[in-house]
Design an enzyme around this catalytic site. Structure first.
Site, mmCIF file in Angstrom:
data_model
loop_
_atom_site.group_PDB
_atom_site.id
_atom_site.type_symbol
_atom_site.label_atom_id
_atom_site.label_comp_id
_atom_site.label_asym_id
_atom_site.label_seq_id
_atom_site.Cartn_x
_atom_site.Cartn_y
_atom_site.Cartn_z
ATOM 1 N N ASP A 181 0.852 -1.184 0.000
ATOM 2 C CA ASP A 181 0.000 0.000 0.000
ATOM 3 C C ASP A 181 0.891 1.238 0.000
ATOM 4 O OD1 ASP A 181 -2.124 -1.683 0.104
ATOM 5 O OD2 ASP A 181 -2.742 -1.175 2.144
ATOM 6 N N ASP B 93 -15.250 -3.574 -0.763
ATOM 7 C CA ASP B 93 -14.796 -3.249 0.581
ATOM 8 C C ASP B 93 -16.029 -2.985 1.432
ATOM 9 O OD1 ASP B 93 -12.119 -3.285 -0.390
ATOM 10 O OD2 ASP B 93 -12.431 -1.270 -1.171
#
Length: 242
Positions: free
Chosen positions: A8, A130
């Site tokens: 990330d 998500d």
């Protein structure tokens, strides 16, 4: 089942968030390209790379260029998302050899546009689903949508998606194990195969995740547990990757 390390990116650095909270950020490396090579040396064949700046605010050229360099230098299979909003973004990444493009927020806002991309470019796209309390999260997990995850998944399947990353954001970065039950419900009820993310911390978590292979599991994404040496990536790949 493919074991996929996660990178990330915020401001060009490898980070992890706790529960998707940008105010709870840990920096693990200043050199994402070196980190990618470390994962490759441990046996990884594929990387999951997210431009968190892009997911939050739109395209980050710094992070985008790092992602391209990782692909060019490592030649690993790369799936990447964050800030992909336009056809030019898609073309840019595919031209650089990126293998799979992960789409999130745009699925809620412009699903007709995405369907056209699938028709025009083919099966290069992975949906990012998500969730929090079974509702869809967008904009880098900063915004909750009043959209049921099951109905959302069924809609994605109808427009042409075959696979989605599935993340319970309350588990991500928390080292508390993934939400196996919801993941099983999602893949079995929507028709989408999944790559499971969020909270995978132990070998037992991996064993539990692998039980989803019967329902539609293609892989698992591991992040913080690797950066904090909770899991031996090389060993896990040798034991559980198929």
């Amino acid at each position: 089942m493919t074991i996929i390390p996660a990178i990330d990116l915020i401001e060009g650095k490898c980070v992890r968030l706790e529960g998707g909270d940008f105010n709870k950020k840990s920096i693990y490396s200043e050199d994402p390209i070196d980190m990618a090579f470390q994962f490759k040396d441990m046996g990884a064949k594929r990387l999951h790379i997210v431009d968190l700046d892009g997911a939050k605010d739109g395209q980050s050229y710094q992070n985008r260029n790092i992602i391209k360099e990782i692909k060019k230098k490592t030649n690993l299979v790369i799936e990447t998302g964050g800030g992909i909003r336009t056809e030019d973004d898609v073309k840019d990444l595919l031209f650089e050899g990126i293998d799979y493009i992960i789409l999130g927020t745009i699925l809620v806002k412009k699903i007709e546009t995405v369907q056209k991309w699938i028709d025009d470019f083919g099966n290069y796209f992975i949906a990012s689903v998500d969730t929090k309390n079974r509702k869809v999260q967008t904009h880098g997990w900063l915004k909750g949508e009043e959209i049921d995850m099951m109905e959302f998944g069924k809609k994605l399947f109808k427009v042409g998606f075959k696979i989605a990353t599935y993340t319970d954001v309350t588990r991500d970065g928390m080292l508390q194990g993934p939400n196996i039950e919801e993941a099983r419900d999602f893949t079995s009820q929507t028709g989408l195969r999944i790559i499971l993310a969020g909270g995978i911390t132990s070998e037992d978590d991996i064993k539990q995740a692998k039980t989803l292979s019967y329902y539609g599991l293609d892989g698992i994404i591991i992040g913080k547990a690797l950066y904090e040496n909770r899991l031996d990536l090389a060993k896990m790949i040798k034991l559980y990757q198929t």
